[in-house]
Design a protein around this motif. Structure first.
Motif, PDB file in Angstrom:
ATOM      1  N   VAL A   1      -2.215   1.624   5.740  1.00 25.40           N
ATOM      2  CA  VAL A   1      -0.828   1.770   5.555  1.00 25.40           C
ATOM      3  C   VAL A   1       0.170   1.894   6.625  1.00 25.40           C
ATOM      4  O   VAL A   1       1.101   1.682   6.691  1.00 25.40           O
ATOM      5  CB  VAL A   1      -0.555   2.558   4.420  1.00 25.40           C
ATOM      6  CG1 VAL A   1      -0.881   4.089   4.732  1.00 25.40           C
ATOM      7  CG2 VAL A   1       0.593   2.592   3.867  1.00 25.40           C
TER       8      VAL A   1
ATOM      9  N   PRO B   1       0.404  -7.277  -6.207  1.00 23.58           N
ATOM     10  CA  PRO B   1       0.122  -6.061  -5.617  1.00 23.58           C
ATOM     11  C   PRO B   1      -1.142  -6.215  -4.922  1.00 23.58           C
ATOM     12  O   PRO B   1      -1.919  -6.720  -5.281  1.00 23.58           O
ATOM     13  CB  PRO B   1       0.117  -5.352  -7.032  1.00 23.58           C
ATOM     14  CG  PRO B   1      -0.239  -6.292  -8.120  1.00 23.58           C
ATOM     15  CD  PRO B   1       0.480  -7.340  -7.652  1.00 23.58           C
TER      16      PRO B   1
ATOM     17  N   VAL C   1      -3.419  -3.169  -2.928  1.00 19.41           N
ATOM     18  CA  VAL C   1      -3.552  -1.698  -2.798  1.00 19.41           C
ATOM     19  C   VAL C   1      -4.052  -1.294  -1.355  1.00 19.41           C
ATOM     20  O   VAL C   1      -4.957  -1.864  -0.699  1.00 19.41           O
ATOM     21  CB  VAL C   1      -4.846  -1.228  -3.882  1.00 19.41           C
ATOM     22  CG1 VAL C   1      -4.871   0.423  -3.547  1.00 19.41           C
ATOM     23  CG2 VAL C   1      -4.483  -1.499  -5.237  1.00 19.41           C
ATOM     24  N   CYS C   2      -3.305  -0.342  -0.678  1.00 21.50           N
ATOM     25  CA  CYS C   2      -3.309   0.048   0.668  1.00 21.50           C
ATOM     26  C   CYS C   2      -4.466   1.026   0.731  1.00 21.50           C
ATOM     27  O   CYS C   2      -4.961   1.864  -0.244  1.00 21.50           O
ATOM     28  CB  CYS C   2      -1.947   0.493   0.997  1.00 21.50           C
ATOM     29  SG  CYS C   2      -1.495   1.894   0.509  1.00 21.50           S
TER      30      CYS C   2
ATOM     31  N   SER D   1      -4.157   4.066   1.155  1.00 23.82           N
ATOM     32  CA  SER D   1      -3.563   5.621   0.630  1.00 23.82           C
ATOM     33  C   SER D   1      -3.738   5.407  -0.944  1.00 23.82           C
ATOM     34  O   SER D   1      -3.220   6.372  -1.641  1.00 23.82           O
ATOM     35  CB  SER D   1      -2.099   5.680   1.090  1.00 23.82           C
ATOM     36  OG  SER D   1      -2.094   6.034   2.460  1.00 23.82           O
ATOM     37  N   GLY D   2      -3.915   4.344  -1.441  1.00 23.05           N
ATOM     38  CA  GLY D   2      -4.133   4.017  -2.769  1.00 23.05           C
ATOM     39  C   GLY D   2      -2.790   3.785  -3.843  1.00 23.05           C
ATOM     40  O   GLY D   2      -3.014   3.357  -4.882  1.00 23.05           O
ATOM     41  N   PHE D   3      -1.705   3.256  -2.920  1.00 18.34           N
ATOM     42  CA  PHE D   3      -0.635   2.602  -3.886  1.00 18.34           C
ATOM     43  C   PHE D   3      -0.431   1.148  -3.462  1.00 18.34           C
ATOM     44  O   PHE D   3      -0.939   0.799  -2.529  1.00 18.34           O
ATOM     45  CB  PHE D   3       0.596   3.457  -3.559  1.00 18.34           C
ATOM     46  CG  PHE D   3       1.199   3.488  -2.070  1.00 18.34           C
ATOM     47  CD1 PHE D   3       1.728   2.266  -1.331  1.00 18.34           C
ATOM     48  CD2 PHE D   3       0.826   4.528  -1.327  1.00 18.34           C
ATOM     49  CE1 PHE D   3       2.140   2.397  -0.053  1.00 18.34           C
ATOM     50  CE2 PHE D   3       1.253   4.483   0.157  1.00 18.34           C
ATOM     51  CZ  PHE D   3       1.938   3.340   0.760  1.00 18.34           C
ATOM     52  N   GLU D   4       0.310   0.270  -4.326  1.00 18.83           N
ATOM     53  CA  GLU D   4       0.367  -0.942  -4.305  1.00 18.83           C
ATOM     54  C   GLU D   4       1.451  -1.366  -3.514  1.00 18.83           C
ATOM     55  O   GLU D   4       2.701  -0.667  -3.442  1.00 18.83           O
ATOM     56  CB  GLU D   4       0.385  -1.376  -5.613  1.00 18.83           C
ATOM     57  CG  GLU D   4      -0.825  -1.288  -6.529  1.00 18.83           C
ATOM     58  CD  GLU D   4      -0.571  -1.735  -7.897  1.00 18.83           C
ATOM     59  OE1 GLU D   4       0.655  -2.284  -8.316  1.00 18.83           O
ATOM     60  OE2 GLU D   4      -1.628  -1.996  -8.610  1.00 18.83           O
ATOM     61  N   VAL D   5       1.470  -2.494  -2.822  1.00 15.89           N
ATOM     62  CA  VAL D   5       2.495  -3.120  -2.112  1.00 15.89           C
ATOM     63  C   VAL D   5       2.317  -4.592  -2.550  1.00 15.89           C
ATOM     64  O   VAL D   5       1.663  -5.262  -2.654  1.00 15.89           O
ATOM     65  CB  VAL D   5       2.220  -3.179  -0.625  1.00 15.89           C
ATOM     66  CG1 VAL D   5       2.939  -3.851   0.328  1.00 15.89           C
ATOM     67  CG2 VAL D   5       1.878  -1.973  -0.098  1.00 15.89           C
ATOM     68  N   SER D   6       3.749  -4.953  -2.956  1.00 17.51           N
ATOM     69  CA  SER D   6       3.758  -6.266  -3.432  1.00 17.51           C
ATOM     70  C   SER D   6       3.807  -7.280  -2.105  1.00 17.51           C
ATOM     71  O   SER D   6       4.435  -7.087  -1.099  1.00 17.51           O
ATOM     72  CB  SER D   6       5.262  -6.518  -4.020  1.00 17.51           C
ATOM     73  OG  SER D   6       5.645  -7.932  -4.590  1.00 17.51           O
TER      74      SER D   6
END
Length: 312
Positions: free
Chosen positions: A14, A46, A48-49, A51-56
């Protein structure tokens, strides 16, 4: 406007997204935006990076890009076939292809680093050299530009790479403005070592850390044991004994390492002659600096300077 495609995949590191902040602030400094940057992935949607959160993201598609940038990951994941196909298909039309951190492995897998100089995160450099013997891996570099292919070291080095983009595309002054806005150093030279002498010295106590920090801020001064001891709030005898116990060598040896690092950085900028550098970092004369460089690098200052110019 320069279109930048930033290639992501599940588990990407990330921190590499920090490059988008460099491009964002470059746009903010201009009367008209300089960059149009797009986050890409195989299918879009989406991702997932690390760190566990999603990026569009948007799907790869057939769009043309001025710059294609591949990010890295923490675990050296195998290159997805779709990514390799995209790189081989899209890179010929791009002005610049780049990779941050272990993203260089994907460029190598796609054949884009064949016979080229490249760098990556120091931790994985030996792996790259073993897997891709045709790549000229130089792990002790912040970033390397080999014609239209750019690669950087790991983690925060992606910021230096992005600032180098801005400097190349719009000039050093804009890159300096962006660096100031981001509160980062303008930018580390590409040939600068990935390692910091102060970090490698690894003092265990706050007092020794304080003395070394004082030394780094005052390299042009004589930096006697008495001065360093005063900075550490110890007597010279106490300081010398504590320093040897913690560091395994003398204060003079540590100061030399700090001076060599500072001299190397000055030489890498290409704006200073050897005599000026020797004086400014406290060696006093070029011969003392030459001997210190031979001890540290096995080659004189002029050779280090030439090597940096060749890389960049």
């Amino acid at each position: 406007m320069l279109r930048v495609g930033i290639v992501l995949f599940p588990g990407f590191q990330v921190m590499n997204l920090g490059m988008t902040s460099v491009l964002e602030f470059a746009n903010r400094e201009m009367s008209e935006p300089l960059y149009d940057f797009v986050l890409l992935s195989e299918h879009g949607g989406p991702v997932v990076c690390s760190s566990g959160f999603e990026v569009s993201t948007q799907p790869f598609g057939d769009s043309r890009f001025d710059t294609i940038l591949v990010v890295g990951d923490n675990d050296l994941q195998p290159s997805p076939p779709s990514l390799i196909d995209f790189l081989r298909r899209a890179s010929p039309a791009a002005r610049r292809v780049a990779a941050a951190c272990t993203g260089a492995f994907h460029l190598a897998e796609a054949g884009l680093l064949h016979g080229r100089r490249a760098t990556t995160h120091w931790y994985y450099a030996a792996d790259m050299r073993k897997r891709y013997p045709d790549v000229k891996v130089e792990e002790d570099r912040i970033f390397i530009i080999d014609n239209d292919v750019w690669t950087s070291a790991g983690m925060t080095a992606c910021i230096d790479l992005a600032l180098a983009f801005v400097e190349k595309d719009a000039g050093a002054e804009l890159a300096r403005h962006v660096a100031r806005k981001l509160v980062v150093y303008h930018r580390r030279a590409g040939g600068q070592s990935q390692f910091s002498a102060l970090l490698e010295l690894e003092p265990k106590s706050d007092r020794i850390q304080t003395a070394l920090s004082y030394a780094r801020r005052n390299l042009s001064a004589p930096l006697s044991v008495e001065q360093l001891a005063d900075a550490a709030h110890l007597s010279p005898r106490q300081f010398t004994r504590a320093f040897r116990e913690e560091m395994g060598h003398t204060p003079a040896k540590a100061v030399e390492r700090l001076r060599v690092e500072a001299a190397r950085l000055m030489l890498e900028t290409g704006r200073h002659g050897v005599d000026v550098v020797a004086r400014d970092v406290g060696f006093g004369d070029r011969e003392r600096m030459r001997r210190a460089f031979l001890r540290a690098f096995g080659q004189p200052p002029q050779a280090v300077q030439r090597m940096t110019r060749d890389i960049e």
